[in-house]
Design a protein around this motif. Structure first.
Motif, PDB file in Angstrom:
ATOM      1  N   ASN A  99       0.989  -1.128   0.006  1.00  0.00           N
ATOM      2  CA  ASN A  99       0.033  -0.170  -0.088  1.00  0.00           C
ATOM      3  C   ASN A  99       1.015   1.123  -0.019  1.00  0.00           C
ATOM      4  O   ASN A  99       2.124   1.237   0.270  1.00  0.00           O
ATOM      5  CB  ASN A  99      -1.003   0.074   1.155  1.00  0.00           C
ATOM      6  N   GLU A 100       0.459   2.254  -0.253  1.00  0.00           N
ATOM      7  CA  GLU A 100       0.970   3.511  -0.217  1.00  0.00           C
ATOM      8  C   GLU A 100       1.561   3.962   0.925  1.00  0.00           C
ATOM      9  O   GLU A 100       3.006   4.517   0.850  1.00  0.00           O
ATOM     10  CB  GLU A 100       0.006   4.707  -0.634  1.00  0.00           C
ATOM     11  N   ASP A 101       1.111   3.776   2.335  1.00  0.00           N
ATOM     12  CA  ASP A 101       1.666   4.178   3.352  1.00  0.00           C
ATOM     13  C   ASP A 101       3.077   3.233   3.452  1.00  0.00           C
ATOM     14  O   ASP A 101       4.219   3.730   3.927  1.00  0.00           O
ATOM     15  CB  ASP A 101       0.874   3.733   4.556  1.00  0.00           C
ATOM     16  N   GLN A 128       4.896   1.940   1.240  1.00  0.00           N
ATOM     17  CA  GLN A 128       5.651   2.166   0.120  1.00  0.00           C
ATOM     18  C   GLN A 128       6.481   3.351   0.640  1.00  0.00           C
ATOM     19  O   GLN A 128       7.783   3.578   0.491  1.00  0.00           O
ATOM     20  CB  GLN A 128       5.026   2.447  -1.125  1.00  0.00           C
ATOM     21  N   GLU A 129       5.768   4.441   1.237  1.00  0.00           N
ATOM     22  CA  GLU A 129       6.499   5.630   1.468  1.00  0.00           C
ATOM     23  C   GLU A 129       7.647   5.354   2.800  1.00  0.00           C
ATOM     24  O   GLU A 129       8.204   5.760   2.987  1.00  0.00           O
ATOM     25  CB  GLU A 129       5.197   6.520   2.111  1.00  0.00           C
ATOM     26  N   THR A 151      10.465   3.872   1.313  1.00  0.00           N
ATOM     27  CA  THR A 151      11.361   4.823   0.523  1.00  0.00           C
ATOM     28  C   THR A 151      11.936   5.633   1.625  1.00  0.00           C
ATOM     29  O   THR A 151      13.302   5.995   1.269  1.00  0.00           O
ATOM     30  CB  THR A 151      10.447   5.861  -0.256  1.00  0.00           C
ATOM     31  N   PRO A 202      12.604   6.811  -5.028  1.00  0.00           N
ATOM     32  CA  PRO A 202      11.258   6.655  -5.304  1.00  0.00           C
ATOM     33  C   PRO A 202      10.611   5.621  -6.415  1.00  0.00           C
ATOM     34  O   PRO A 202       9.827   4.811  -6.528  1.00  0.00           O
ATOM     35  CB  PRO A 202      10.584   8.015  -5.411  1.00  0.00           C
ATOM     36  N   ASN A 253       9.008   2.078  -6.052  1.00  0.00           N
ATOM     37  CA  ASN A 253       7.574   1.897  -6.874  1.00  0.00           C
ATOM     38  C   ASN A 253       7.872   0.630  -7.785  1.00  0.00           C
ATOM     39  O   ASN A 253       6.987  -0.011  -7.616  1.00  0.00           O
ATOM     40  CB  ASN A 253       7.486   3.195  -7.763  1.00  0.00           C
TER      41      ASN A 253
END
Length: 380
Positions: A81-83, A85-86, A89, A303, A307
């Motif tokens: 999920n985006e969280d 992945q952040e 990173t 990033p 991704n």
């Protein structure tokens, strides 16, 4: 009074039977751990339920894990999920900055970590060996090849075109020289030297023509006339061109015979060593050479890589889980897990609940005993 004793007796017996039965049933989940035999006859209910059904239990646990607990959808929802992945990173950027990009370690330190030491001395040695090798190869070519073979064709063509210009330049400078006072004195000195070598003949010539200065005044215009004549230029140009053609077919080594290359080689080595300054360059950190590297990796490189990694990992997740064969791993672990240890874990977790089951068995047994006592008293 008999009624009370009968009820009490039946209650105690029923409670004891219920408690013992439940306690025995709980124990029989794990015990005995191994099958018991009398001769070749296996005692019933041995081994206990869980040891006896371990294979089925292991298989069912494996299927439960892969089908309900560790499914691809759960992994995707939890980790892809985006969280997440952040966070990945930020973690990668922080580690890169702390450990590499913004570290105080010099390039020499990094090379040393990789097992490479004395890199400056090694590099300078390689440079010197390479210079020696190149000069050796160049000298070998000079010994075997001529100017015509070695020089590029366009260079030779340009040199051929310059022959006329060179001859014209020489004649022009010759005219300027012989028109000057210095040229006139040179002619006079040449005449004096010539006449002095001829003895009596020279004295006779001098007696007839007068002083050498007057003779030089007569010779000088003739020299200038010779230099300005068109035939002189053609003659000199043919001579120079013919000599140039002969020179192109001679080995280069003949023209440089006796030339000492060692000082040249030494100067080249010294120049390369000073200009490269490898030891000094290795004494700086990465941030000295790439001050914008931290920002570039944070905003662009990491990033994109993260991704890409998440997309590829999510696409290959089902295949990876299938190849991992988690159900087989769970089954193997359960099969290899000691029953005693499994019993300790289960009893340690559910000890209070199992006691309550035993107590509940005693309570129900006692209640049934009271009911039985009442029935016996009524019917007795």
């Amino acid at each position: 009074m008999n009624f009370i004793w009968t009820i009490a007796f039946m209650a105690v017996v029923g409670a004891a039977i219920g408690a013992v039965t439940n306690h025995l049933a709980i124990k029989m989940l794990f015990r005995p751990h191994q099958a018991k035999y009398i001769g070749s006859w296996r005692v019933p209910f041995t081994p206990g339920l869980i040891p006896k059904r371990r294979d089925e239990l292991a298989k069912q646990l494996g299927n439960t894990v892969i089908n309900h607990l560790l499914t691809p959808e759960i992994f995707k929802r939890k980790y892809f999920n985006e969280d997440m992945q952040e966070k990945a990173t930020k973690l990668i950027v922080r580690q890169l900055n702390e450990k590499i990009l913004l570290s105080d370690k010099t390039i020499a330190d990094w090379l040393k970590l990789g097992g490479i030491e004395n890199i400056a001395s090694m590099a300078n040695g390689k440079i010197e060996n390479q210079v020696d090798l190149q000069f050796k190869q160049l000298k070998s070519r000079f010994e075997q090849e001529t100017i015509r073979e070695l020089a590029p064709v366009d260079w030779q063509q340009k040199a051929d075109m310059k022959v006329g210009e060179i001859v014209a330049y020489i004649l022009e400078k010759g005219e300027d020289f012989f028109e000057s006072e210095q040229g006139k004195m040179t002619v006079k000195n040449l005449i004096d030297d010539f006449l002095s070598t001829k003895g009596t003949l020279g004295s006779m010539i001098q007696m007839f023509v007068g002083e050498s200065s007057s003779l030089a005044g007569k010779v000088q215009p003739e020299i200038l006339k010779f230099l300005k004549a068109p035939g002189t230029k053609n003659m000199l140009e043919n001579i120079v061109r013919n000599e140039w053609e002969k020179l192109k077919d001679r080995p280069i080594v003949e023209m440089i015979d006796g030339f000492d290359f060692e000082p040249v080689i030494g100067n080249v080595k010294k120049y390369l060593t000073e200009q490269l300054a490898i030891e000094e360059r290795l004494s700086h950190s990465l941030v000295f050479y790439f001050p914008e590297a931290a920002e570039w990796t944070q905003t662009k490189l990491v990033p994109k890589l993260t991704n890409f990694a998440f997309i590829e990992a999510e696409a290959k997740l089902e295949e990876v889980l299938r190849k991992m064969k988690l159900e087989d791993m769970v089954k193997e672990q359960v099969d290899s897990f000691p029953v005693e240890r499994l019993e300790d874990i289960v009893l340690g977790i559910s000890k209070r609940e199992f006691k309550m089951i035993t107590v509940l068995g005693g309570f129900l047994g006692g209640l049934i005993g009271i009911v039985q006592g009442i029935i016996v008293f009524i019917t007795g």
